[in-house]
Design an enzyme around this catalytic site. Structure first.
Site, PDB file in Angstrom:
ATOM      1  N   LYS A  20       0.851  -1.193   0.000  1.00  0.00           N
ATOM      2  CA  LYS A  20       0.000   0.000   0.000  1.00  0.00           C
ATOM      3  C   LYS A  20       0.883   1.238   0.000  1.00  0.00           C
ATOM      4  O   LYS A  20       1.815   1.323   0.808  1.00  0.00           O
ATOM      5  CB  LYS A  20      -0.877   0.022   1.259  1.00  0.00           C
ATOM      6  CG  LYS A  20      -1.862  -1.134   1.335  1.00  0.00           C
ATOM      7  CD  LYS A  20      -3.122  -0.787   0.622  1.00  0.00           C
ATOM      8  CE  LYS A  20      -4.325  -0.852   1.366  1.00  0.00           C
ATOM      9  NZ  LYS A  20      -5.069  -0.692   2.270  1.00  0.00           N
ATOM     10  N   CYS A  74     -20.362  40.963   2.690  1.00  0.00           N
ATOM     11  CA  CYS A  74     -21.273  42.114   2.678  1.00  0.00           C
ATOM     12  C   CYS A  74     -21.686  42.542   4.077  1.00  0.00           C
ATOM     13  O   CYS A  74     -22.436  43.497   4.237  1.00  0.00           O
ATOM     14  CB  CYS A  74     -22.502  41.803   1.822  1.00  0.00           C
ATOM     15  SG  CYS A  74     -23.582  40.578   2.564  1.00  0.00           S
ATOM     16  N   CYS A 129     -25.652  33.462   4.063  1.00  0.00           N
ATOM     17  CA  CYS A 129     -25.819  34.909   4.025  1.00  0.00           C
ATOM     18  C   CYS A 129     -27.137  35.155   3.309  1.00  0.00           C
ATOM     19  O   CYS A 129     -27.295  34.757   2.154  1.00  0.00           O
ATOM     20  CB  CYS A 129     -24.678  35.573   3.248  1.00  0.00           C
ATOM     21  SG  CYS A 129     -25.073  37.284   2.831  1.00  0.00           S
ATOM     22  N   CYS A 171     -25.161  40.745  -2.083  1.00  0.00           N
ATOM     23  CA  CYS A 171     -23.875  40.209  -1.638  1.00  0.00           C
ATOM     24  C   CYS A 171     -23.033  39.880  -2.879  1.00  0.00           C
ATOM     25  O   CYS A 171     -23.449  39.067  -3.718  1.00  0.00           O
ATOM     26  CB  CYS A 171     -24.152  38.972  -0.797  1.00  0.00           C
ATOM     27  SG  CYS A 171     -22.694  38.135  -0.206  1.00  0.00           S
TER      28      CYS A 171
END
Ligand code: IVH
Length: 671
Positions: free
Chosen positions: A313, A410, A425, A431
């Site tokens: 691995k 914003c 938001c 925004c």
């Protein structure tokens, strides 16, 4: 068509479809167009519908799925499906080589190296050359019968190529979801604001266990075979087995290599350590197998795994680094994503500087603090993630993360709906990233398709206060664009042309482009097919919306809210006034008669002279209305071949007039 002709036709179509499928998926050669292929497949499905007894288990029509498996039957593996011992170091691999050498009494031997594909192990059973069963590994001695789903995987032969094959054999390998297909699914899910699939391996194993094989068929799974198993197979080495699988038409990854000794194995490991990241399949190591089958037999097995093979691995792609800062990104929908800014660290061939933290819960779960030493990992996931904090290295003065309360873009106070992990938001219209994002969403190919515009141009237009919403795009003048940085005459004309051309884009694309929450492309298509005009859609009530097939309450609520907002209505009015499409252009149905005037008809089954949609058009051409379900309001049921008995019974019970195709034709006077 009589039975004999149908049989001949089915055989002919099946042979051709098998051939073109093989050419396309195994040799990447398209000898015919996708359209021609689909038409042939459609014809086959149609014929099989009319003559179900002629449908074979290896028919190419199985690829599209459709069968539902409620419970997967458990099947015992004739030959157990063992796992491999794992190693992570050169030393352990040298130890393995030492054991092989001793086990074979200093006899010569060679190795066959393959990549270790990170998917779901499967065993495919072939009897007389035909795929009869697909079984998952399960616990190694018993697995689930997932035949119906396996048959939808295009690269798995439903019957093997060539004439010579053992009466019974198993082809074993790994089913996986190619990375590109995985990303495509997630792009779609993101667009529909659905939870993303974690990684290709989980997606593959989830897909194989789906009950509806038609959904599996759409998943674009693939399968690499790495073992040819059975009794008394005419092969002496693993390599010959692999070559045989290739000849039979199986998909074998062309990444294998024969190695003369363990040093060549080390070279192989080194070669693929980085190169493997460019493959379309996830891999997590390599598998080293003693090539000779006689030697494999002599080495034998431990309780769990073979002594003749081992998996090396690659080191878990993880590293430690310092969390410098947490910043916040606001997306198109207003969703806020915290981002970990890291001391740059090299991981799986790339330099990692950032990791997604998903949401506030994730930060709390990790108990993450700025300045912490963190473990970053790149698993199947494309974006690296922080898996843990090294608390021994924590600075005593560190403070818990104070999740932001206001939008970083914003300043508006963020909201977090009950039960939701993500903060939003709410200032959708003011925004900046939400405005720019909504325009980016609008111009994409699946929406207004304004390909002369890109993210940079949108940014410039926004910065110069020239656009604040998508309607503003249509007010842009030559002068507005020409004065933008980097724009010349030709590019300006191009941009304006692209905007102009969007006026011809069909309604469903534009509806999708409006960016109504939860209205992805498919939902937009469903809504448009049902309501036909924006007027009807905007006036639809919550109840009317939920009556549309596949429209749930979440979508309905979002659509109602969207059209209750005066600003949105004003925006649409502006878009309408500049000439955008807000209605579907229906297939203009040319009126040919009025024999079905005022009648509601249901069509069911398949017809000799009409395709399914065709007969519906014919009904409309003669003044009739087509409805989908039998109810008291239906006047006539047009019954084709293979109509379900339940439908007929229901119609008889309601005393609905049932007519066959010939009667239908004479009703509308068509010969
Ligand atoms: S050979 C007797 N070859 O790794 C063991 N396995 O633990 C036969 N795998 O479950 C397995 N790539 O799903 C083999 N090239 C490869 C492989 C491979 C992936 C998986 C397989 C198995 C697990 C081994």
């Amino acid at each position: 068509m009589d039975r004999n002709t149908a049989q001949q036709k089915i055989q002919e179509l099946s042979a051709k479809l098998h051939y073109y499928n093989y050419k396309y998926y195994q040799e990447s050669v398209s000898e015919i167009s996708d359209f021609e292929f689909d038409m042939m497949l459609k014809e086959l499905i149609n014929l099989e519908g009319q003559f179900p007894e002629l449908k074979t288990d290896d028919s190419p029509s199985q690829r599209v799925g459709g069968d539902i498996t409620k419970n997967f039957e458990t099947v015992e593996h004739k030959i157990p499906m063992l796992s491999l011992g794992n190693t992570y170091s050169k030393e352990e691999l040298e130890d393995f080589d030492g054991r092989v050498k001793r086990g074979l009494g200093e006899e010569e031997y060679e190795y066959f190296c393959e990549l270790k594909f990170d998917g779901v192990a499967i065993s495919l059973h072939y009897e007389n050359g035909k795929l009869i069963r697909g079984v998952t590994r399960g616990d190694g001695s018993k697995g689930d019968d997932i035949t119906k789903n396996a048959k939808t995987i295009r690269t798995i032969p439903l019957k093997v190529r060539g004439e010579k094959f053992p009466e019974y054999f198993e082809a074993r390998g790994e089913v996986f979801l190619p990375r590109e297909a995985f990303n495509e699914i997630n792009r779609g899910r993101e667009e529909n604001e659905e939870a993303l699939l974690a990684n290709p391996r989980n997606a593959a194993s989830g897909s194989l266990k789906m009950q509806d094989s038609a959904v599996v068929a759409k998943r674009k799974l693939d399968c690499f075979l790495y073992s040819y198993a059975g009794e008394d197979l005419p092969i002496d080495s693993h390599e010959e087995g692999i070559k045989q699988l290739e000849k039979f038409g199986f998909n074998v990854s062309q990444t294998y290599q024969k190695c003369k000794n363990i040093n060549e194995v080390f070279d192989f490991i080194k070669e693929w350590e980085e190169k493997r990241h460019a493959l379309d399949v996830d891999t997590d190591g390599i598998v080293v197998k003693v090539n000779s089958l006689a030697q494999q037999e002599r080495l034998g097995f431990t309780a769990k795994s073979p002594r003749w093979a081992i998996a090396y691995k690659y080191k878990a792609e993880s590293s430690t680094t310092i969390l410098r800062e947490i910043t916040y990104q606001v997306g198109r929908t207003g969703a806020v994503t915290p981002v970990a800014n890291l001391e740059p660290v090299s991981l799986a061939g790339t330099t990692v500087k950032r990791a997604s933290l998903h949401n506030a819960n994730e930060i709390a779960r990790l108990d993450l603090r700025v300045g912490d030493t963190v473990h970053v990992e790149k698993g199947g996931e494309i974006i690296p993630k922080i898996t843990a904090v090294d608390l021994t290295k924590r600075d005593l003065g560190s403070k818990e993360v104070d999740y932001i309360k206001n939008c970083p873009e914003c300043g508006t106070e963020l909201v977090r709906a009950e039960g939701e992990a993500v903060h939003y938001c709410p200032n959708r219209k003011g925004c900046p990233p939400q405005i720019k994002g909504s325009i980016e969403h609008y111009i994409q190919r699946k929406a207004a398709d304004i390909d002369s515009m890109g993210e940079r141009t949108i940014h410039l237009l926004y910065e110069k206060s020239l656009v604040r919403n998508i309607a503003d795009l249509y007010d842009l003048t030559y002068e507005d664009v020409f004065k933008l940085e980097g724009f010349k005459d030709l590019s300006t004309q191009n941009l304006l042309k692209g905007i102009e051309a969007s006026k011809k884009i069909p309604f469903e694309n534009i509806l999708f482009g409006l960016g109504i929450r939860f209205v992805g492309k498919t939902v937009a298509e469903k809504l448009v097919a049902h309501f036909k005009t924006i007027k009807k859609l905007s006036e639809a009530s919550f109840e009317e919306l939920t009556e549309v097939p596949e429209i749930g309450e979440r979508i309905a609520q979002s659509v109602v809210e969207y059209f209750h907002d005066d600003d949105n209505i004003a925006l649409i009015e502006r878009l309408k006034s500049v000439g955008l499409q807000f209605e579907i252009k229906e297939n203009i149905i040319e009126q040919k008669g009025n024999a079905l005037e005022g009648k509601s008809l249901v069509v069911s089954g398949v017809f000799d002279n009409y395709g399914r949609d065709e007969i519906k058009d014919v009904i409309k051409q003669h003044g009739g209305k087509v409805v989908s379900a039998i109810s008291g309001k239906v006047d006539i049921l047009v019954a084709g071949e293979n109509m379900g008995p339940a439908k007929r019974q229901k119609a008889e019970k309601l005393e609905i007039k049932i007519i066959n195709e010939t009667e239908f034709r004479s009703l509308i006077k068509e010969n």
